[in-house]
Structures are given as structure tokens and as C-alpha cells.
Design a protein around this motif. Structure first.
Motif, PDB file in Angstrom:
ATOM      1  N   ASP A 143       0.816  -1.224   0.000  1.00 55.22           N
ATOM      2  CA  ASP A 143       0.000   0.000   0.000  1.00 55.22           C
ATOM      3  C   ASP A 143       0.844   1.267   0.000  1.00 55.22           C
ATOM      4  N   LEU A 144       1.931   1.242   0.729  1.00 52.76           N
ATOM      5  CA  LEU A 144       2.804   2.413   0.831  1.00 52.76           C
ATOM      6  C   LEU A 144       4.197   1.942   1.202  1.00 52.76           C
ATOM      7  N   ALA A 145       5.178   2.817   0.971  1.00 53.99           N
ATOM      8  CA  ALA A 145       6.559   2.445   1.272  1.00 53.99           C
ATOM      9  C   ALA A 145       7.388   3.687   1.549  1.00 53.99           C
ATOM     10  N   ILE A 256      14.700  10.748   2.074  1.00 59.38           N
ATOM     11  CA  ILE A 256      13.686   9.746   2.415  1.00 59.38           C
ATOM     12  C   ILE A 256      12.329  10.325   2.067  1.00 59.38           C
ATOM     13  N   THR A 257      11.550   9.580   1.320  1.00 65.87           N
ATOM     14  CA  THR A 257      10.219  10.035   0.941  1.00 65.87           C
ATOM     15  C   THR A 257       9.226   8.891   1.088  1.00 65.87           C
ATOM     16  N   LEU A 258       7.959   9.229   1.166  1.00 65.56           N
ATOM     17  CA  LEU A 258       6.886   8.249   1.329  1.00 65.56           C
ATOM     18  C   LEU A 258       6.123   8.141   0.017  1.00 65.56           C
ATOM     19  N   ALA A 259       5.925   6.917  -0.456  1.00 68.98           N
ATOM     20  CA  ALA A 259       5.221   6.695  -1.717  1.00 68.98           C
ATOM     21  C   ALA A 259       4.040   5.764  -1.495  1.00 68.98           C
ATOM     22  N   TYR A 260       2.946   6.041  -2.195  1.00 75.01           N
ATOM     23  CA  TYR A 260       1.737   5.218  -2.108  1.00 75.01           C
ATOM     24  C   TYR A 260       1.534   4.462  -3.422  1.00 75.01           C
TER      25      TYR A 260
END
Length: 296
Positions: A143-145, A256-260
């Protein structure tokens, strides 16, 4: 008029993400035959074959890929509506991907706090490097990483930046005097591998990849053995290893980033993502540079 059962949609997504009926059955606590029957029922309702069956599992057909987009949208709206009218908080399951460096450095306390506030949210953690997590996101297997990008990448909005550091069993290992520096690095396409090689090439410092490991634990074990110098984020530096500050060119920061996986994540995934953002923006940079004087 055809009606889609929410439980069938959940089963469909649970199968699609790992590409395995067995893994889906284990996750939902049902037998493989029961999950297979649900899949057959869904295909009968839609009138389309949603999966190709292979010897190693299942893969989405073109119809299955189109159906997955709608199924995620329906479930997201369904879960969000229930979350708004229920007083007991969020419910659901999340599949979250994260490189081992960040999982080790940031997530023990984060998961404890989130779990205390959201006991009905089940979190499955997939530990893998960014080069493996991005395809999983594209295939909606997670779902996200949390993913890594070069710290100079202008296209990404970073949660934070983390310095990469050289690590070894001592602050000034004899390996620094070797004519060809032995390194222990992750896979060649990983961000830390590429950046380490770039700074050594730019400094005309001869080196060789003496050991390779996709896992942080493997790289740390090699560094502890004294057989090679490795690279990690400073936040993941354990107390029994040293950061090399002299004798090698400085490494850059990584972002660092958040991806969906989708632009409309389900409420539990969105809530967990927001919690990660808030937590990582508050965490202070690490002050440690390895063992203190007198430590082993």
C-alpha cells in the motif's frame, strides 16, 4: 443488476498483492480452497478472467488490472465511510514496505506508538531495498513504502535527509592503507551502492566490491569482521561499529520520501502514512558516531 460483495473485493486484493492464493489464505485465516472459491465467484460475477494461473502463483490479466483500480477505489470509500461513523477508530490491514536501515533506526518506537492508538489496524511489513519496493508499489502488492532517493533529486519532496557514512570495526581501520579498498555494499542499483562508488571514482580511490549483501544485517556483520568497509545511513549505525570520518571522501546525504501505490489510499494506509510523516519529521538526527571510549 450485479452487486459486488465487499468481502470478495478484499479477497481479490489480498490475492493480487502477493500473487499467491496460499499467501492470501494465510493472511485472511482461511483455507486455500475457500479463497479459490471466492475468486471463482468473483470471476463468475464479472464475467472476466481476473488472474492467469501459473506454477508459481497467479498474475493479473489485463481485465484484472483494470478491475483492481476500481476495487481499491470502492474499498477505500467503503472503509472511509465506516471509519467516519464508527467511534472505535480505524480498522483494516496495511502492507507497508521499508528498507532495513530505516526500519531499524526509526520504526520500533513508531510501531509501538501507532499500535497502541490503533489496535485494530493490522500492519504487514515488507523489508526490502528501494529498487524492489518501487515495482511492488506499481503492482499494488504493497500500500505504501518509505523509499530512498539521491539527496539532490529535485523531483522529490523529502520527509528528511539522512547522511550516508562509511562504517568499520574501528575508527581508523588498517583497511584504509590497503592499495585497493575492500568494500561491502548492497546491490549495484541501490542508492547507497551507486553513491559510494561515485565518490570513490571522483576521488580516484581504487576499490573492489569484496562482499555483497542486500540486507543491512549482512553488511554490518561484514563490517564487524574487519574484512571490509561498508556504508549505511548514520541513523542505522549500531553502537559497536565506528563511523570513519578521516581517510575517505565524504558521502552525500540521501532523501527519504513516502510513496503510495494509489492516489486514493484506504483510510488505514493514509492514516499510517500521516503518522510516519509526523514521526520522522520530529525525530532528531542521531548524535552517535560509534562506540564511546572504552566500549567494545
Amino acid at each position: 443488476m450485479i452487486n459486488l460483495d465487499i468481502s470478495l473485493l478484499r479477497s481479490f486484493l489480498t490475492i493480487a498483492r502477493p500473487g499467491s492464493i496460499r499467501a492470501a489464505a494465510d493472511r485472511v485465516g482461511r483455507t486455500q480452497s475457500a479463497v479459490s472459491l471466492q475468486l471463482k465467484r468473483l470471476e463468475d460475477i464479472t464475467g472476466e478472467q481476473l488472474f492467469h494461473r501459473t506454477g508459481s502463483g497467479v498474475t493479473l490479466t489485463i481485465s484484472g488490472e483494470r478491475f483492481m483500480v476500481g476495487a481499491e477505489r470502492i474499498l477505500s470509500a467503503h472503509d472511509e465511510t465506516l471509519a467516519q461513523i464508527r467511534s472505535q477508530g480505524l480498522r483494516g490491514a496495511i502492507s507497508f514496505g521499508c528498507p532495513e536501515d530505516y526500519l531499524t533506526a526509526f520504526f520500533p518506537d513508531l510501531l509501538r506508538r501507532y499500535g497502541q492508538d490503533n489496535p485494530d489496524v493490522e500492519i504487514e511489513i515488507i523489508c526490502a531495498p528501494t529498487i524492489e519496493l518501487r515495482p511492488m508499489l506499481q503492482q499494488r502488492r504493497i500500500d505504501l513504502a518509505l523509499v530512498s532517493v539521491p539527496g539532490t533529486d529535485p523531483t522529490d519532496t523529502f520527509i528528511r535527509r539522512e547522511p550516508l557514512v562509511w562504517i568499520a570495526s574501528s575508527a581508523s581501520p588498517d583497511l584504509l592503507t590497503a592499495p585497493v579498498l575492500p568494500l561491502a555494499l548492497a546491490a549495484p542499483k541501490t542508492v547507497d551502492h551507486r553513491l559510494a562508488c561515485q565518490v570513490l571514482d571522483a576521488a580516484a580511490r581504487p576499490y573492489r566490491i569484496a562482499h555483497a549483501s542486500n540486507g543491512l544485517a549482512g553488511l554490518l556483520a561484514i563490517a564487524r569482521s574487519g574484512q571490509a568497509i561498508s556504508v549505511a545511513t548514520r541513523a542505522a549505525l549500531p553502537d559497536d561499529l565506528y563511523m570513519i570520518e578521516d581517510g575517505l571522501p565524504a558521502l552525500p546525504e540521501i532523501g527519504i520520501t513516502l510513496a503510495y501505490a494509489t492516489t486514493r489510499p484506504a483510510p488505514p494506509a493514509r492514516d499510517f502514512g500521516d503518522f510516519i510523516l509526523d514521526h520522522l519529521r520530529r525525530v532528531a538526527p542521531p548524535a552517535n558516531a560509534g562506540p564511546q571510549d572504552g566500549a567494545a
